[in-house]
Structure formats: structure tokens, C-alpha cells
Write a protein that holds these residues in place. Structure first.
Motif, PDB file in Angstrom:
ATOM      1  N   ILE A  31       0.839  -1.191   0.000  1.00 25.72           N
ATOM      2  CA  ILE A  31       0.000   0.000   0.000  1.00 25.72           C
ATOM      3  C   ILE A  31       0.886   1.259   0.000  1.00 25.72           C
ATOM      4  O   ILE A  31       1.989   1.243   0.528  1.00 25.72           O
ATOM      5  N   THR A  32       0.391   2.309  -0.615  1.00 26.81           N
ATOM      6  CA  THR A  32       1.204   3.521  -0.743  1.00 26.81           C
ATOM      7  C   THR A  32       0.861   4.537   0.337  1.00 26.81           C
ATOM      8  O   THR A  32      -0.220   4.503   0.920  1.00 26.81           O
TER       9      THR A  32
ATOM     10  N   ASN B 163     -12.542  11.470  -9.922  1.00 31.39           N
ATOM     11  CA  ASN B 163     -12.734  10.093  -9.490  1.00 31.39           C
ATOM     12  C   ASN B 163     -11.564   9.599  -8.647  1.00 31.39           C
ATOM     13  O   ASN B 163     -10.925   8.597  -8.919  1.00 31.39           O
ATOM     14  N   ILE B 164     -11.339  10.374  -7.573  1.00 30.01           N
ATOM     15  CA  ILE B 164     -10.513   9.908  -6.456  1.00 30.01           C
ATOM     16  C   ILE B 164     -11.372  10.140  -5.204  1.00 30.01           C
ATOM     17  O   ILE B 164     -12.336  10.908  -5.251  1.00 30.01           O
ATOM     18  N   PRO B 165     -11.033   9.461  -4.104  1.00 23.13           N
ATOM     19  CA  PRO B 165     -11.871   9.594  -2.910  1.00 23.13           C
ATOM     20  C   PRO B 165     -11.803  11.002  -2.311  1.00 23.13           C
ATOM     21  O   PRO B 165     -10.777  11.675  -2.428  1.00 23.13           O
TER      22      PRO B 165
ATOM     23  N   ASN C 299     -21.544   7.878  -7.890  1.00 22.95           N
ATOM     24  CA  ASN C 299     -20.119   7.958  -8.216  1.00 22.95           C
ATOM     25  C   ASN C 299     -19.765   7.027  -9.370  1.00 22.95           C
ATOM     26  O   ASN C 299     -18.977   7.374 -10.247  1.00 22.95           O
TER      27      ASN C 299
ATOM     28  N   ARG D  81       2.049   6.417  -5.046  1.00 24.77           N
ATOM     29  CA  ARG D  81       1.376   6.175  -6.337  1.00 24.77           C
ATOM     30  C   ARG D  81       1.826   7.233  -7.322  1.00 24.77           C
ATOM     31  O   ARG D  81       1.632   8.420  -7.099  1.00 24.77           O
TER      32      ARG D  81
ATOM     33  N   TYR E  18      -7.765   2.071  -5.672  1.00 19.73           N
ATOM     34  CA  TYR E  18      -8.190   2.471  -4.333  1.00 19.73           C
ATOM     35  C   TYR E  18      -9.063   1.395  -3.687  1.00 19.73           C
ATOM     36  O   TYR E  18     -10.134   1.069  -4.188  1.00 19.73           O
TER      37      TYR E  18
ATOM     38  N   LYS F  75     -17.905   9.618 -17.549  1.00 28.63           N
ATOM     39  CA  LYS F  75     -16.595  10.179 -17.906  1.00 28.63           C
ATOM     40  C   LYS F  75     -15.955   9.452 -19.087  1.00 28.63           C
ATOM     41  O   LYS F  75     -15.180  10.047 -19.834  1.00 28.63           O
TER      42      LYS F  75
ATOM     43  N   LEU G 184     -10.828   4.056 -14.460  1.00 29.75           N
ATOM     44  CA  LEU G 184     -11.634   4.358 -15.658  1.00 29.75           C
ATOM     45  C   LEU G 184     -11.264   3.415 -16.795  1.00 29.75           C
ATOM     46  O   LEU G 184     -12.130   2.981 -17.556  1.00 29.75           O
TER      47      LEU G 184
ATOM     48  N   ALA H  66     -18.043  15.476  -6.969  1.00 29.85           N
ATOM     49  CA  ALA H  66     -18.169  14.051  -7.308  1.00 29.85           C
ATOM     50  C   ALA H  66     -18.340  13.847  -8.810  1.00 29.85           C
ATOM     51  O   ALA H  66     -17.893  12.847  -9.365  1.00 29.85           O
ATOM     52  N   LYS H  67     -18.982  14.812  -9.469  1.00 27.81           N
ATOM     53  CA  LYS H  67     -19.168  14.709 -10.920  1.00 27.81           C
ATOM     54  C   LYS H  67     -17.854  14.854 -11.667  1.00 27.81           C
ATOM     55  O   LYS H  67     -17.665  14.319 -12.745  1.00 27.81           O
TER      56      LYS H  67
ATOM     57  N   PRO I 186     -13.131   0.934  -8.784  1.00 28.27           N
ATOM     58  CA  PRO I 186     -12.651   1.496 -10.054  1.00 28.27           C
ATOM     59  C   PRO I 186     -13.153   2.929 -10.244  1.00 28.27           C
ATOM     60  O   PRO I 186     -12.456   3.762 -10.830  1.00 28.27           O
ATOM     61  N   GLU I 187     -14.355   3.214  -9.717  1.00 24.52           N
ATOM     62  CA  GLU I 187     -14.924   4.559  -9.886  1.00 24.52           C
ATOM     63  C   GLU I 187     -14.167   5.611  -9.075  1.00 24.52           C
ATOM     64  O   GLU I 187     -14.386   6.795  -9.249  1.00 24.52           O
ATOM     65  N   LYS I 188     -13.285   5.145  -8.172  1.00 26.69           N
ATOM     66  CA  LYS I 188     -12.495   6.082  -7.363  1.00 26.69           C
ATOM     67  C   LYS I 188     -11.003   5.913  -7.621  1.00 26.69           C
ATOM     68  O   LYS I 188     -10.183   6.459  -6.900  1.00 26.69           O
ATOM     69  N   SER I 189     -10.655   5.110  -8.620  1.00 29.51           N
ATOM     70  CA  SER I 189      -9.247   4.777  -8.842  1.00 29.51           C
ATOM     71  C   SER I 189      -8.628   5.519 -10.018  1.00 29.51           C
ATOM     72  O   SER I 189      -7.827   4.970 -10.770  1.00 29.51           O
ATOM     73  N   SER I 190      -9.017   6.763 -10.162  1.00 30.66           N
ATOM     74  CA  SER I 190      -8.414   7.653 -11.151  1.00 30.66           C
ATOM     75  C   SER I 190      -8.387   7.013 -12.546  1.00 30.66           C
ATOM     76  O   SER I 190      -9.329   6.319 -12.915  1.00 30.66           O
ATOM     77  N   LYS I 191      -7.311   7.245 -13.299  1.00 35.01           N
ATOM     78  CA  LYS I 191      -7.277   6.809 -14.703  1.00 35.01           C
ATOM     79  C   LYS I 191      -7.292   5.291 -14.849  1.00 35.01           C
ATOM     80  O   LYS I 191      -7.908   4.745 -15.769  1.00 35.01           O
TER      81      LYS I 191
ATOM     82  N   TYR J 238      -2.207   1.515  -9.887  1.00 35.98           N
ATOM     83  CA  TYR J 238      -2.697   1.519  -8.507  1.00 35.98           C
ATOM     84  C   TYR J 238      -4.213   1.662  -8.483  1.00 35.98           C
ATOM     85  O   TYR J 238      -4.797   2.322  -9.329  1.00 35.98           O
TER      86      TYR J 238
ATOM     87  N   TRP K 239      -4.390   3.388  -1.658  1.00 37.33           N
ATOM     88  CA  TRP K 239      -3.989   2.991  -3.011  1.00 37.33           C
ATOM     89  C   TRP K 239      -2.966   1.885  -2.928  1.00 37.33           C
ATOM     90  O   TRP K 239      -1.913   2.056  -2.333  1.00 37.33           O
TER      91      TRP K 239
ATOM     92  N   ARG L  70      -0.270   8.171   1.353  1.00 33.45           N
ATOM     93  CA  ARG L  70      -1.173   9.094   0.651  1.00 33.45           C
ATOM     94  C   ARG L  70      -0.809  10.555   0.864  1.00 33.45           C
ATOM     95  O   ARG L  70      -0.443  10.944   1.966  1.00 33.45           O
TER      96      ARG L  70
ATOM     97  N   ASN M 167     -21.182   8.596 -12.512  1.00 36.54           N
ATOM     98  CA  ASN M 167     -20.298   9.689 -12.948  1.00 36.54           C
ATOM     99  C   ASN M 167     -19.073   9.149 -13.683  1.00 36.54           C
ATOM    100  O   ASN M 167     -18.647   9.694 -14.697  1.00 36.54           O
TER     101      ASN M 167
END
Lengths: 251, 201
Positions: free
Chosen positions: A2-3, A74-76, B14, A250, B141, B21, B190, A70-71, B182-187, B139, B119, A5, B17
Motif C-alpha cells: 500500500i502507498t 474520481n478519487i476519494p 459515483n 502512487r 483504491y 466520464k 476508468l 463528485a461529478k 474502479p470509480e475512485k481509482s483515477s485513470k 494503482y 492505493w 497518501r 459519474n
């Protein structure tokens, strides 16, 4: 593996991002949605929004803000500030936030941690602690650092974990805005005594401060605001520097 | 049609969204006919295993999901939605799942902190369409306290290392289970969603 943050924090007042020295003299910087997008695209691992609006009227906008954010990203991300009830938790999560951070309301009503944890899962309950070192002890403060709660920081963190908090954010009032590095002693103490993730906050001034807190403690994440907002530190460069120094990040 | 199954556990927007994207529309629904007929069904979820199974049962969704599975139509479980696709979990006592995949969820019993939150690097166990376009390092999440054990290694596509081997994606026939978000794991997240949608639409 795990990285570690890197977490930019956006203090939001009446819908605008601000950042002040030791919680006062706030300056408006930029549009929170614009900044969220910028950070999500520049390798920030997650974002925190603290709503510091004075009135409840203006506070409602933080949930609308969360929906907008949120729109776009797409990170937490975490929403904090003025969360007082299970209804607030629900609104924040339904708006798209992944975690909800509580501070003063948890001190007033510790059961809020337990109820929220049972209802929504511990992973989304973040206990944020404002800590001040005085007379040789780390004490819990509230009301943006103005009120001493006469409670030891480690004791409160342990209670929080037992009640079901999934993460602790330690904001050092002594270090906040000083840019002299994180308060490593108290962070180390928390990490050694808790089994949930800990985020260090307050004091970041340069890249070495991040390296030191990751090297000298078991902290999971480091949070900062002004050094990122002012672009004094670029997150990508910071992560490359950390990686070069054997910290797993990351990229 | 891409359908996101809403059964009252966690935020479904999420995922909507994220799908938007990458250029696709999706519908949030719990209608059984739509579930049976959709091109892709995403089964998300955040919360507890028992609550998820109860909600699926109480909304008469299990039968619709079973029909889909028997017709060999794609179901993609994410996080808790992935967990319920397996045989069982020990979260708050033993509870049976849908049984689509072999495997049981157990609580982390390790020196590292739990939940496994943050991550983590994805390690490829088996090449597939899911990992198309991956970089050298990827990576994702994760947020979970229970992890998959006793699974079939042949079906393991990706995993992460967290003192123990944590399965990240399981693929069998037209069933996909994704432990991370996956919806929160950036590129990277996606990319995985895009790989799934392009393969099936």
C-alpha cells in the motif's frame, strides 16, 4: 504494498476555498471545484473539504459542492465541518463523499461515531482531532482551536477507535501554518497505539517535512493546504522525491 | 443498456459519474425486468455483507440476478457487490452469498492496519481484456476489512499485496468481481471500466 497518501485539504467558507495561518486571517483563493479537478489530475491521492462557514444557511452549500466535486473527480474525498448528526452523514455520503470527518460534534456526542460507524461502515467515519501541546501534554481543542476540552489526545483517539472511527486526522495547532514540519512526536504516539490509519496534518512547509513524517512515524497519509494551493510544492515532484527516498507512493 | 443496481447500500452516483466520464450513459434501477435484459449490470455496494444480502432478498433481486447469470449475461460486482457474488462471508457471523464464485471472505488477521484503505499496486496474475492499456505501475483504491480466501486461482486476474495476497479482480465466464473501487481509482479505474464496457457493448 500500500502507498503513502498525499492529501490536499481545501477549507471552504461560503462556497470558496480559503486558508489562514493558525485558523485566522482567512484568504479566499479559488473555486473549490476547479481546485478539486486540478488536484485529481495532479496525482493527489484523496481530497478533504472542511466547511468553515459561520452560518448553517451557508453550510448547506457544502453538500451541493460535494455533488459538483463528485461529478468532476474520481478519487476519494472527505467532507468535514459542521457535521452534527446521522442525517448530515447521510447527506454527505449521498452527495458523493467517501468519508465524513467529525470533530467538535464527536466531542459533544461521542455516540455519533458509533451510530455512524454501524450504519455506514467504519471506513467512512473519520475522527478529526485538533491537538495543542501545552504544559508538556497534547490536549484536545475544539471550536477551531479556541476551546480546551481538557482531554488527552491519545486517550480521545483510543476512545474514538473503540467507538468505531475508521481513521484519525491529527491537526497540530502548534504546527499549523508555521511550515516547520509535522508534529512527529504525537503522530508517532498515535500510530503506535492505534490500529486504524492516521493522517498527519499541520506544519508542511517543504518536501523534506513529508519525507520525515513518513520515515520517522508509521503515519499513512500527510495532509496539507497552503503549500499545495500556493504551488510551493507540486504533488508530482513531491511524490518523485519521496519515491527516490524509498517511500512507496502512487505515481 | 448499462444498469447500475440500486439496492440501498451506498452511493450509486459515483459509479454513474465514472461511466459518464468514459462516454457512456447508465441507468440506476432496481427493476427486475431491466436487470434481466440490460447489456451490463453493475452491482455496487458499501456497507455490511448481511445487510446487502437482506436488501437483495427483500427487493426480490436475487431471482433476477440468478436469471441473468444463467443466461450468461454480464454482472460486475464492485466492493461489497463483489463480495456477495461469492459463497459466503464471516462478517458478523457466517452468512451465505449468491455463490456465483468459489471463495469465502474472512477478516484481515495481519499486523498491518485494518481496514485495508488506500492505493495499492495491482499485480497481474493472468492477462485478460481487463488489463488492456495498463501502465508499468498501476494503482487502485481499496477500502475493505474482509478479503477473499479459498478462491480459484485460475479466475484471479489482479491482486494486491497487503501482508496477505488480496484478490483485486476475479473473472469467470461473464461474471466479474472487483474488490477495489474502479470509480475512485483515477485513470486506471476508468481504464478498467472502459475495458469492460467495450468488451460487452
Amino acid at each position: 504494498m500500500i502507498t503513502k497518501r498525499i492529501v490536499p485539504c481545501l477549507d471552504v467558507k461560503d462556497g470558496k476555498v480559503v486558508k489562514g495561518k493558525q485558523f485566522e486571517n482567512l484568504n479566499i483563493i479559488e473555486d473549490p471545484v476547479v481546485m478539486a479537478k486540478y488536484y485529481a489530475n495532479s496525482l493527489a491521492d484523496e481530497l478533504v473539504f472542511y466547511d468553515i462557514s459561520a452560518s448553517n444557511e451557508n453550510r448547506k452549500t457544502v453538500f451541493d459542492l460535494a455533488k459538483e466535486v463528485a461529478k468532476e473527480i474520481n478519487i476519494p474525498f472527505t467532507i468535514g465541518g459542521g457535521i452534527n448528526s446521522i442525517e448530515d452523514f447521510d447527506k454527505a455520503l449521498q452527495s458523493g463523499a467517501d468519508k465524513v470527518s467529525i470533530n467538535s460534534s464527536a466531542i459533544r456526542t461521542p455516540e455519533l461515531i458509533m451510530i455512524a460507524s454501524k450504519k455506514f461502515g467504519k471506513q467512512c467515519v473519520v475522527l478529526s482531532i485538533d491537538a495543542k501541546f501545552e504544559n508538556g501534554k497534547w490536549m484536545v481543542y475544539s471550536k477551531g482551536g479556541r476551546k480546551n476540552e481538557n482531554m488527552d489526545v491519545l486517550t480521545w483517539a483510543i476512545i474514538g477507535e473503540k467507538l468505531g472511527a475508521g481513521e484519525i486526522v491529527l491537526n497540530s495547532i502548534n504546527s499549523d501554518g508555521e511550515k516547520n514540519g509535522f508534529s512527529e512526536n504525537i503522530i508517532k504516539t498515535l500510530c503506535e497505539n492505534l490500529s486504524i490509519p492516521v493522517i498527519a496534518s499541520g506544519g508542511a512547509g517543504n518536501m523534506e517535512h513529508f519525507l520525515n513524517v513518513f520515515k520517522n512515524t508509521d503515519v499513512d497519509a500527510a495532509l496539507a493546504a497552503s503549500v499545495f494551493h500556493n504551488k510551493e510544492i507540486e504533488i508530482k515532484k513531491l511524490k518523485e522525491y519521496l519515491k527516490l527516498n524509498d517511500i512507496k507512493v502512487r505515481l | 443498456m448499462i444498469l447500475i443496481l440500486d439496492y440501498g447500500l451506498g452511493n450509486v452516483y459515483n459509479l454513474k459519474n465514472a461511466i459518464k466520464k468514459i462516454g457512456y450513459e447508465s441507468k440506476i434501477s432496481s427493476d427486475t425486468d431491466e436487470i434481466i435484459n440490460a447489456d451490463i449490470v453493475f452491482l455496487p455496494g458499501v456497507g455490511a455483507f448481511k445487510a446487502a444480502m437482506e436488501n437483495l432478498k427483500n427487493n426480490n433481486l436475487i431471482d433476477a440476478l440468478n436469471k441473468r447469470k444463467n443466461a450468461n449475461k454480464l454482472i460486475v460486482g464492485i466492493c461489497l457487490g463483489m463480495q456477495v457474488m461469492f459463497e459466503a462471508s464471516y462478517e458478523d457471523g457466517y452468512c451465505e452469498g449468491l455463490g456465483y464464485f468459489k471463495g469465502v471472505f474472512k477478516e484481515f488477521d495481519i499486523k498491518l492496519k485494518s481496514p485495508h484503505m488506500g492505493w495499492n499496486e495491482l499485480i497481474v496474475n493472468k492477462k485478460s481484456f481487463l488489463t488492456k492499456g495498463f501502465n508499468k505501475e498501476n494503482y487502485a483504491y481499496y477500502v475493505h476489512s474482509y478479503y477473499l480466501t479459498e478462491y480459484n486461482n485460475e479466475n484471479l486476474i489482479l491482486y494486491s499485496d497487503y501482508e496477505v495476497k488480496v484478490p483485486g479482480i476475479i473473472l469467470k465466464d461473464n461474471l466479474i468481481g472487483i474488490q477495489f473501487h474502479p470509480e475512485k481509482s483515477s485513470k486506471v479505474g476508468l481504464k478498467i471500466l472502459e475495458n469492460i464496457i467495450k468488451e460487452f457493448i
